[in-house]
Design a protein around this motif. Structure first.
Motif, PDB file in Angstrom:
ATOM      1  N   LEU A 136       1.243  -1.026   0.345  1.00 15.58           N
ATOM      2  CA  LEU A 136      -0.003   0.149  -0.037  1.00 15.58           C
ATOM      3  C   LEU A 136       1.319   0.614  -0.062  1.00 15.58           C
ATOM      4  N   PRO A 137       0.410   2.789  -0.461  1.00 12.57           N
ATOM      5  CA  PRO A 137       1.570   3.776  -0.412  1.00 12.57           C
ATOM      6  C   PRO A 137       1.659   4.178   0.948  1.00 12.57           C
ATOM      7  N   SER A 138       1.317   3.906   1.775  1.00 15.00           N
ATOM      8  CA  SER A 138       2.339   4.158   3.405  1.00 15.00           C
ATOM      9  C   SER A 138       3.210   2.782   3.725  1.00 15.00           C
ATOM     10  N   GLY A 139       3.064   2.415   2.281  1.00 19.28           N
ATOM     11  CA  GLY A 139       4.637   0.752   3.612  1.00 19.28           C
ATOM     12  C   GLY A 139       3.638  -0.779   3.674  1.00 19.28           C
ATOM     13  N   VAL A 140       2.577  -0.161   3.984  1.00 17.06           N
ATOM     14  CA  VAL A 140       1.533  -1.747   4.332  1.00 17.06           C
ATOM     15  C   VAL A 140       1.934  -2.772   3.205  1.00 17.06           C
ATOM     16  N   ALA A 227      -4.064   1.324  10.219  1.00 18.26           N
ATOM     17  CA  ALA A 227      -4.304   1.362  11.595  1.00 18.26           C
ATOM     18  C   ALA A 227      -3.549   0.296  11.814  1.00 18.26           C
ATOM     19  N   ILE A 228      -4.601  -0.930  11.412  1.00 11.37           N
ATOM     20  CA  ILE A 228      -3.946  -2.498  12.345  1.00 11.37           C
ATOM     21  C   ILE A 228      -2.490  -2.659  12.101  1.00 11.37           C
ATOM     22  N   TRP A 229      -1.629  -2.140  11.205  1.00  8.07           N
ATOM     23  CA  TRP A 229      -0.259  -2.280  11.430  1.00  8.07           C
ATOM     24  C   TRP A 229       0.316  -1.943  11.920  1.00  8.07           C
ATOM     25  N   GLN A 230       0.162  -0.239  12.175  1.00  6.71           N
ATOM     26  CA  GLN A 230       0.779   0.815  12.942  1.00  6.71           C
ATOM     27  C   GLN A 230       0.745   0.019  14.446  1.00  6.71           C
ATOM     28  N   GLY A 236       4.715  -4.105  18.766  1.00  7.69           N
ATOM     29  CA  GLY A 236       5.698  -5.498  18.608  1.00  7.69           C
ATOM     30  C   GLY A 236       7.422  -4.578  18.738  1.00  7.69           C
ATOM     31  N   LYS A 237       7.604  -3.338  18.910  1.00  5.80           N
ATOM     32  CA  LYS A 237       8.390  -2.674  19.756  1.00  5.80           C
ATOM     33  C   LYS A 237       8.958  -3.409  20.977  1.00  5.80           C
ATOM     34  N   THR A 238       7.679  -3.554  21.737  1.00  6.32           N
ATOM     35  CA  THR A 238       7.742  -3.481  23.409  1.00  6.32           C
ATOM     36  C   THR A 238       7.566  -4.753  22.999  1.00  6.32           C
ATOM     37  N   GLY A 239       6.570  -5.799  23.046  1.00  7.40           N
ATOM     38  CA  GLY A 239       6.075  -6.432  23.272  1.00  7.40           C
ATOM     39  C   GLY A 239       4.926  -6.559  24.461  1.00  7.40           C
ATOM     40  N   ASP A 240       4.369  -5.496  24.075  1.00 10.76           N
ATOM     41  CA  ASP A 240       3.237  -5.406  24.844  1.00 10.76           C
ATOM     42  C   ASP A 240       1.560  -5.277  23.918  1.00 10.76           C
ATOM     43  N   PHE A 241       1.327  -7.006  24.066  1.00 12.61           N
ATOM     44  CA  PHE A 241      -0.169  -7.780  22.892  1.00 12.61           C
ATOM     45  C   PHE A 241      -0.845  -8.027  24.122  1.00 12.61           C
ATOM     46  N   ARG A 242      -1.520  -7.070  24.452  1.00 12.39           N
ATOM     47  CA  ARG A 242      -2.739  -7.746  25.258  1.00 12.39           C
ATOM     48  C   ARG A 242      -3.494  -8.518  24.933  1.00 12.39           C
ATOM     49  N   PRO A 243      -4.079  -9.048  25.975  1.00  7.55           N
ATOM     50  CA  PRO A 243      -5.436  -9.665  26.142  1.00  7.55           C
ATOM     51  C   PRO A 243      -6.730  -9.475  25.644  1.00  7.55           C
TER      52      PRO A 243
END
Length: 286
Positions: A136-140, A227-230, A236-243
């Motif tokens: 995509l134009p945004s780079g995704v 928005a989802i990818w961002q 991903g930078k922090t590992g903060d994937f919340r349930p």
């Protein structure tokens, strides 16, 4: 003689991508995304998922036959050898139907449902199980597999997706439509043509649902994927994937690792290289 190139070397060049299944995982539960895309925790596929994989493979083979051979009995004959080949590739699936000796018949019933919806002898798809990949134009980077792509002589495009479960209620229908819009957007960016029709074929119920997207809708959907990818990259930078606890947790294979159920996730391994967007055969069977 050309030297062999290892599959690992080829895959290492692939950038992290967003697929329909992984985007859906993150929307449903960021921690589920991490478990599947980053930790790659093993999951035992359900009988319904494996049956769907077989049925999808049979339909792909069916369209490789001459038109006059695309008959119900020919499709039924393909079920057993298709299952045998899948077992060669993934022998761990052998126990999925250990207590269901008649499951091949149930796959045949789904194929019979397909033939009630259309006559494959009248069709000549451009492609089956088509890998689409576009930036995509945004780079995704988007990446996904389309069950079938029909292109009319006039250039109009139809995207077809086979569903081996029953026609869904509201939540399931929204998930299926999200997947189809993903494919429509990828094709629009690749070919410059908005698909004329997105067709969902529910083989168990013998129902077919059609949807017509437009440019404005796909533009809005593109912003949704951005928005989802961002959000994925930030996590991903922090590992903060919340349930995100919901009714869908009842079907999750990873409760033992989920804090919502008293579990502890594995140590975060960092953002994966090369790819956080690959879909499995089970994902594509749906």
């Amino acid at each position: 003689m050309l030297p062999d190139v290892a599959t690992e070397d080829l895959s290492a060049a692939r950038r992290p991508a967003l697929s329909p299944s992984r985007a859906g995982d993150f929307k449903q539960c960021p921690l589920l995304y991490r478990f599947r895309a980053i930790d790659k925790l093993p999951e035992t596929p359900s009988p319904a998922q494996v049956r769907g994989t077989v049925v999808h493979a049979v339909l792909e083979q069916l369209f490789g036959l001459p038109r006059e051979e695309r008959l119900p009995e020919r499709a039924t004959d393909l079920v057993a050898p298709t299952w045998a080949r899948l077992l060669e590739e993934q022998p761990e699936l052998a126990g999925v139907f250990a207590e269901d000796a008649g499951w091949l018949d149930s796959a045949g019933k789904l194929l019979a449902g397909y033939f009630e919806l259309e006559d494959p002898r009248r069709l000549e798809p451009e492609a089956c199980e088509l890998l689409v990949e576009t930036e995509l134009p945004s780079g995704v980077l988007l990446r996904g597999y389309i069950d079938r792509l029909d292109v009319a002589p006039t250039g109009e495009i139809r995207v077809v997706d086979y569903k081996t479960g029953a026609a869904p209620r509201e939540v399931g229908e929204a998930k299926a439509l999200f997947q189809m819009k993903f494919y429509a957007l990828a094709l629009w960016r690749l070919r410059g043509v908005v698909p004329r029709q997105l067709r969902l074929m529910y083989l168990a119920d013998r129902q077919s649902l059609a949807y017509t997207p437009d440019e404005a809708e796909l533009t809005r959907f593109e912003r949704t994927l951005d928005a989802i990818w961002q959000a994925i990259l930030r996590a991903g930078k922090t590992g903060d994937f919340r349930p995100n606890r919901s009714r869908l947790c009842d079907w999750c294979s990873h409760q033992a690792h989920c804090p919502e159920f008293g579990g502890t996730p594995p140590e975060y391994p960092g953002w994966p290289e090369p790819d956080a967007g690959e879909e499995s055969l089970v994902d594509r069977a749906d």
